[in-house]
Scaffold this motif. Structure first.
Motif, PDB file in Angstrom:
ATOM      1  N   GLU A   1       0.796  -1.228   0.000  1.00 17.39           N
ATOM      2  CA  GLU A   1       0.000   0.000   0.000  1.00 17.39           C
ATOM      3  C   GLU A   1       0.831   1.281   0.000  1.00 17.39           C
ATOM      4  O   GLU A   1       0.281   2.366  -0.105  1.00 17.39           O
ATOM      5  CB  GLU A   1      -0.917   0.017   1.234  1.00 17.39           C
ATOM      6  CG  GLU A   1      -1.832  -1.181   1.343  1.00 17.39           C
ATOM      7  CD  GLU A   1      -2.881  -1.215   0.248  1.00 17.39           C
ATOM      8  OE1 GLU A   1      -3.326  -0.137  -0.187  1.00 17.39           O
ATOM      9  OE2 GLU A   1      -3.235  -2.327  -0.186  1.00 17.39           O
ATOM     10  N   ASN A   2       2.148   1.170   0.163  1.00 11.83           N
ATOM     11  CA  ASN A   2       2.985   2.355   0.347  1.00 11.83           C
ATOM     12  C   ASN A   2       4.256   2.268  -0.489  1.00 11.83           C
ATOM     13  O   ASN A   2       4.883   1.212  -0.549  1.00 11.83           O
ATOM     14  CB  ASN A   2       3.374   2.484   1.826  1.00 11.83           C
ATOM     15  CG  ASN A   2       2.166   2.632   2.717  1.00 11.83           C
ATOM     16  OD1 ASN A   2       1.600   3.703   2.810  1.00 11.83           O
ATOM     17  ND2 ASN A   2       1.758   1.546   3.354  1.00 11.83           N
ATOM     18  N   THR A   3       4.657   3.395  -1.075  1.00  9.40           N
ATOM     19  CA  THR A   3       5.923   3.416  -1.812  1.00  9.40           C
ATOM     20  C   THR A   3       7.102   3.625  -0.877  1.00  9.40           C
ATOM     21  O   THR A   3       8.211   3.218  -1.179  1.00  9.40           O
ATOM     22  CB  THR A   3       5.922   4.519  -2.894  1.00  9.40           C
ATOM     23  OG1 THR A   3       5.673   5.782  -2.270  1.00  9.40           O
ATOM     24  CG2 THR A   3       4.870   4.237  -3.946  1.00  9.40           C
ATOM     25  N   LEU A   4       6.874   4.262   0.265  1.00  8.90           N
ATOM     26  CA  LEU A   4       7.922   4.456   1.256  1.00  8.90           C
ATOM     27  C   LEU A   4       8.254   3.111   1.887  1.00  8.90           C
ATOM     28  O   LEU A   4       7.381   2.408   2.375  1.00  8.90           O
ATOM     29  CB  LEU A   4       7.454   5.432   2.336  1.00  8.90           C
ATOM     30  CG  LEU A   4       8.430   5.687   3.478  1.00  8.90           C
ATOM     31  CD1 LEU A   4       9.667   6.428   2.964  1.00  8.90           C
ATOM     32  CD2 LEU A   4       7.759   6.466   4.574  1.00  8.90           C
ATOM     33  N   LYS A   5       9.526   2.745   1.845  1.00  5.35           N
ATOM     34  CA  LYS A   5       9.921   1.431   2.324  1.00  5.35           C
ATOM     35  C   LYS A   5      10.715   1.481   3.622  1.00  5.35           C
ATOM     36  O   LYS A   5      10.621   0.587   4.448  1.00  5.35           O
ATOM     37  CB  LYS A   5      10.732   0.720   1.249  1.00  5.35           C
ATOM     38  CG  LYS A   5       9.923   0.493  -0.026  1.00  5.35           C
ATOM     39  CD  LYS A   5      10.751  -0.137  -1.104  1.00  5.35           C
ATOM     40  CE  LYS A   5      10.071  -0.294  -2.426  1.00  5.35           C
ATOM     41  NZ  LYS A   5       8.661  -0.380  -2.496  1.00  5.35           N
TER      42      LYS A   5
ATOM     43  N   PRO B   1       8.224  12.449   2.759  1.00  2.00           N
ATOM     44  CA  PRO B   1       8.210  11.854   4.100  1.00  2.00           C
ATOM     45  C   PRO B   1       9.522  12.101   4.841  1.00  2.00           C
ATOM     46  O   PRO B   1      10.595  12.121   4.235  1.00  2.00           O
ATOM     47  CB  PRO B   1       8.012  10.362   3.827  1.00  2.00           C
ATOM     48  CG  PRO B   1       8.463  10.158   2.427  1.00  2.00           C
ATOM     49  CD  PRO B   1       8.236  11.437   1.712  1.00  2.00           C
ATOM     50  N   VAL B   2       9.403  12.325   6.140  1.00  2.00           N
ATOM     51  CA  VAL B   2      10.567  12.478   7.006  1.00  2.00           C
ATOM     52  C   VAL B   2      10.387  11.596   8.239  1.00  2.00           C
ATOM     53  O   VAL B   2       9.260  11.296   8.636  1.00  2.00           O
ATOM     54  CB  VAL B   2      10.800  13.949   7.443  1.00  2.00           C
ATOM     55  CG1 VAL B   2      11.163  14.819   6.255  1.00  2.00           C
ATOM     56  CG2 VAL B   2       9.594  14.511   8.161  1.00  2.00           C
TER      57      VAL B   2
ATOM     58  N   ASP C   1      16.302  10.617   4.909  1.00  2.00           N
ATOM     59  CA  ASP C   1      16.905   9.754   3.901  1.00  2.00           C
ATOM     60  C   ASP C   1      15.977   8.580   3.638  1.00  2.00           C
ATOM     61  O   ASP C   1      16.265   7.436   3.988  1.00  2.00           O
ATOM     62  CB  ASP C   1      18.275   9.241   4.373  1.00  2.00           C
ATOM     63  CG  ASP C   1      19.331  10.321   4.373  1.00  2.00           C
ATOM     64  OD1 ASP C   1      19.284  11.203   3.494  1.00  2.00           O
ATOM     65  OD2 ASP C   1      20.210  10.280   5.239  1.00  2.00           O
ATOM     66  N   PRO C   2      14.816   8.846   3.019  1.00  2.00           N
ATOM     67  CA  PRO C   2      13.853   7.769   2.816  1.00  2.00           C
ATOM     68  C   PRO C   2      14.242   6.842   1.669  1.00  2.00           C
ATOM     69  O   PRO C   2      14.912   7.244   0.724  1.00  2.00           O
ATOM     70  CB  PRO C   2      12.555   8.512   2.496  1.00  2.00           C
ATOM     71  CG  PRO C   2      13.008   9.793   1.878  1.00  2.00           C
ATOM     72  CD  PRO C   2      14.305  10.138   2.556  1.00  2.00           C
TER      73      PRO C   2
ATOM     74  N   SER D   1      18.706  -0.033   0.125  1.00  5.36           N
ATOM     75  CA  SER D   1      19.770  -1.024   0.001  1.00  5.36           C
ATOM     76  C   SER D   1      19.381  -1.934  -1.154  1.00  5.36           C
ATOM     77  O   SER D   1      18.403  -2.684  -1.046  1.00  5.36           O
ATOM     78  CB  SER D   1      19.885  -1.819   1.297  1.00  5.36           C
ATOM     79  OG  SER D   1      20.762  -2.907   1.142  1.00  5.36           O
ATOM     80  N   PRO D   2      20.116  -1.907  -2.259  1.00  7.58           N
ATOM     81  CA  PRO D   2      19.691  -2.632  -3.469  1.00  7.58           C
ATOM     82  C   PRO D   2      19.457  -4.126  -3.277  1.00  7.58           C
ATOM     83  O   PRO D   2      18.561  -4.687  -3.896  1.00  7.58           O
ATOM     84  CB  PRO D   2      20.825  -2.404  -4.460  1.00  7.58           C
ATOM     85  CG  PRO D   2      21.643  -1.312  -3.910  1.00  7.58           C
ATOM     86  CD  PRO D   2      21.371  -1.211  -2.449  1.00  7.58           C
TER      87      PRO D   2
END
Length: 105
Positions: A24-28, A62-63, A90-91, A97-98
């Motif tokens: 549901e979120n792009t922020l990981k 986002p922060v 640093d989102p 991390s690849p």
């Protein structure tokens, strides 16, 4: 014998939780700089824990903000005495991390 931390969860469980969020979120994730952790600890002996807050900056990005917490569970924020709110802006996906097994494709 290596001591086991009771807060450790198996990788499989972490992957499931991460996948649930990432559906549901792009922020990981957020990269947390060691220097900021060190700064919080260096401010004094009152820091027993840390608390993280999520927010959005003026650009809508986002922060992740981190503060020290005392033994009674109170945030320690007092700029005069050197207790600050630290910005971990640093989102991931910008700083992912690849090869992380917690990043779902």
């Amino acid at each position: 014998m290596k001591k086991t931390n009771t807060n450790v969860i198996p990788l499989k469980q972490a992957q499931e939780w991460a996948a649930n969020w990432q559906k549901e979120n792009t922020l990981k994730a957020f990269l947390i700089q060691k220097e900021n952790i060190d700064s919080i600890l260096a401010a004094g002996g009152n820091v027993a824990n840390f608390r993280g807050y999520l927010g959005l900056d003026d650009a809508g990005e986002p922060v992740f903000m981190l503060v020290g917490v005392d033994a009674n569970g109170n945030d320690i924020i007092n700029e005069k005495d050197g207790y600050y709110v630290y910005d971990f802006n640093d989102p991931c996906p910008r700083t992912c991390s690849p090869g992380s097994p917690l990043i779902m494709k």
